[in-house]
Write an enzyme that holds these catalytic residues in place. Sequence first.
Site, short mmCIF file in Angstrom:
data_model
loop_
_atom_site.label_atom_id
_atom_site.label_comp_id
_atom_site.label_asym_id
_atom_site.label_seq_id
_atom_site.Cartn_x
_atom_site.Cartn_y
_atom_site.Cartn_z
N GLU A 1 0.83 -1.20 0.00
CA GLU A 1 0.00 0.00 0.00
C GLU A 1 0.86 1.25 0.00
O GLU A 1 0.46 2.29 -0.53
CB GLU A 1 -0.99 0.01 1.17
CG GLU A 1 -0.45 0.49 2.50
CD GLU A 1 0.40 -0.51 3.27
OE1 GLU A 1 0.96 -0.13 4.31
OE2 GLU A 1 0.50 -1.67 2.85
N GLU A 2 2.03 1.17 0.56
CA GLU A 2 2.91 2.34 0.64
C GLU A 2 3.40 2.83 -0.72
O GLU A 2 3.75 3.98 -0.87
CB GLU A 2 4.13 2.04 1.53
CG GLU A 2 3.77 1.78 2.97
CD GLU A 2 3.15 2.98 3.66
OE1 GLU A 2 3.46 4.13 3.30
OE2 GLU A 2 2.34 2.76 4.57
N ASP B 1 -5.73 -0.34 8.21
CA ASP B 1 -4.31 0.03 8.28
C ASP B 1 -4.09 0.70 9.63
O ASP B 1 -4.46 0.16 10.65
CB ASP B 1 -3.96 0.94 7.10
CG ASP B 1 -2.47 0.93 6.78
OD1 ASP B 1 -1.66 0.71 7.70
OD2 ASP B 1 -2.10 1.18 5.63
N HIS C 1 6.71 3.06 10.63
CA HIS C 1 7.89 2.64 9.88
C HIS C 1 9.13 2.56 10.76
O HIS C 1 10.08 3.31 10.62
CB HIS C 1 8.14 3.57 8.69
CG HIS C 1 7.00 3.57 7.74
ND1 HIS C 1 5.95 4.43 7.87
CD2 HIS C 1 6.75 2.80 6.67
CE1 HIS C 1 5.09 4.20 6.89
NE2 HIS C 1 5.55 3.20 6.16
#
Length: 146
Positions: free
Chosen positions: A23-24, A44, A124
Amino acid sequence: MKYIKLNDIKPKYDINFLFSNYEEVGHGASSFIPDNTIEFIAVDMGCPGENQNSSEYDVCICTKDSNGPYDYELINKLVDVCKENNINYKLDTYPNYGSDATAALKAGMDARFALIGPGIFASHGYERTHISSIIETEKLIISYIK
């Protein structure tokens, strides 16, 4: 899925699960979605930050991301589910973010789209949240499919 199976929950409609890893980069859910899909809810995270409404204690419902707004009716349906089931939620926008729902929309999927997830502080690397955020997200998912 395990919770649904163990608790013999009978969903109101057919449900398809897709676990995406991309998705990133914008193409996560751009394929493999059944043609008869009418609602697509990406799960998410909601990342609280400056000028954000999200919280690491609640389920976050995204109303708009960097690609534009999500489906108004589906968002309201999710909010109603939260209100009817005493689920703590926050509405927010994520102007620097895109989701699998956006990827499916850009691929031409004709459905209503939404994005939900636990409020995650930081992303992240070393993501952290409060367990209540996970629980509120689970409650919304389970209540929605009933």
